[in-house]
Scaffold this active site. Structure first.
Site, PDB file in Angstrom:
ATOM      1  N   SER A  81      35.794  78.305  25.396  1.00 23.67           N
ATOM      2  CA  SER A  81      34.045  78.218  25.110  1.00 23.67           C
ATOM      3  C   SER A  81      33.714  76.744  26.481  1.00 23.67           C
ATOM      4  O   SER A  81      34.610  75.758  26.279  1.00 23.67           O
ATOM      5  CB  SER A  81      32.940  78.432  24.456  1.00 23.67           C
ATOM      6  OG  SER A  81      31.565  77.715  25.245  1.00 23.67           O
ATOM      7  N   TYR A 122      28.364  76.340  16.353  1.00 30.83           N
ATOM      8  CA  TYR A 122      29.047  76.998  16.999  1.00 30.83           C
ATOM      9  C   TYR A 122      29.604  76.118  18.762  1.00 30.83           C
ATOM     10  O   TYR A 122      31.114  76.216  18.650  1.00 30.83           O
ATOM     11  CB  TYR A 122      28.495  78.137  17.536  1.00 30.83           C
ATOM     12  CG  TYR A 122      29.847  78.868  19.094  1.00 30.83           C
ATOM     13  CD1 TYR A 122      30.983  79.604  18.798  1.00 30.83           C
ATOM     14  CD2 TYR A 122      28.649  78.700  20.494  1.00 30.83           C
ATOM     15  CE1 TYR A 122      31.163  80.485  20.021  1.00 30.83           C
ATOM     16  CE2 TYR A 122      29.612  79.544  21.720  1.00 30.83           C
ATOM     17  CZ  TYR A 122      31.361  80.207  20.828  1.00 30.83           C
ATOM     18  OH  TYR A 122      32.017  80.886  22.188  1.00 30.83           O
TER      19      TYR A 122
END
Length: 294
Positions: free
Chosen positions: A172, A185
């Site tokens: 990401s 995350y």
């Protein structure tokens, strides 16, 4: 993928060359009669489904992996309708330690072997770190870190021995900076990028592609699933479709890019986040990731 000559040092050590040739020969014998396949974890929806479609359209035998048999059947039907090609489905929980064995066995029964691995499966958690249940954090670590590490470690040696194949780890854009309100995350994706870049350096010149994909916001159910659909970044930052991300990922992977950032705006953010100090970027990210109080 083309074979390359053995490293220069083996010519100075004939016994090393002989040993490496034996490994190459054995690894190729192990998959004799089987066709190479792309395996996409978390392939029943979102980026994973789009990646499977892109590889199918490129003429690659492809398998998708997920825990839900029903979800896989629907995804397979959708892919068949879109591309005209059949896809192999593998029902498997990749957090299980025998996941690679399950995947390999299913592939072999279909006359295939693992040639390219797309580690796409993962989950997110939104909200303050202290608000997350311990079991939710453990699940995130298991999927986003442990499974990626285990599958990469298991798949890489045969690829190196055969001198072909590749691994694409989906991370990401959030891997570049700490993410208050999505702390675990963001940290898990930072691990994935660091691991991938290091392995890519270690295996350079051995005809195996190792890449990390760093998408920004993508229009899938991922944000809603993690409880971040009302976070400010969903209204401020531009989002891409899963198909555009997959197209960019495929191009970058085939070119051998170690880090792939889809989209011009995301590339700008990537460069900025790499060079601006955390004293500036972390408060900004905190503001973007916070959710309105209800």
């Amino acid at each position: 993928m083309q074979n390359t000559p053995a490293p220069w040092y083996t010519r100075l050590m004939p016994w090393r060359l002989s040993s490496e040739n034996d490994k190459i020969r054995q690894s190729r014998e192990d998959v004799a009669g089987l066709e190479p396949a792309v395996v996409v974890t978390g392939g029943s929806r979102g980026i994973g489904l789009a990646m499977a479609r892109r590889f199918l359209e490129a003429g690659r035998k492809t398998a998708i992996v997920a825990r839900s048999a029903e979800g896989l059947e629907k995804a397979a039907a959708d892919l068949k309708a879109l591309t005209g090609f059949d896809v192999t489905t593998i029902v498997c929980d990749i957090s299980e330690r025998n996941a690679l064995d399950v995947m390999t066995a299913t592939l072999n029964r279909s006359g295939l072997y693992l040639d390219i691995l797309v580690n796409n499966a993962g989950i997110g958690l939104a909200g303050p770190f202290e608000s997350h249940a311990e079991e939710d954090l453990s699940r995130l670590i298991s999927l986003n870190i442990e499974s990626v590490t285990r599958l990469t470690r298991g798949a890489l040696p045969p690829m190196l021995a055969r001198r072909r194949g590749g691994i694409l780890n989906v991370a990401s854009l959030g891997a570049i900076v700490p993410g208050p309100n999505q702390a675990a995350y963001y940290a898990s994706k930072a691990y994935v990028v660091s691991l991938t870049e290091a392995i890519a350096s270690e295996t350079s010149g051995q005809s195996v592609r190792v890449s990390a994909l760093l998408p920004g916001p993508v229009n899938t159910s991922f944000h809603e699933d993690m409880g971040a659909e009302t976070s400010l970044y969903r209204f401020i930052l531009p989002s891409m479709s899963a198909d555009r991300v997959a197209a960019s990922a495929y191009r970058g992977f085939m070119f051998g890019n170690r880090v792939i950032v889809p989209g011009i705006s995301n590339l700008f953010f990537y460069v900025a986040l790499r060079f601006l100090p955390h004293a500036l970027t972390v408060p900004m990210v905190y503001w973007l990731l916070r959710r309105p109080k209800t």
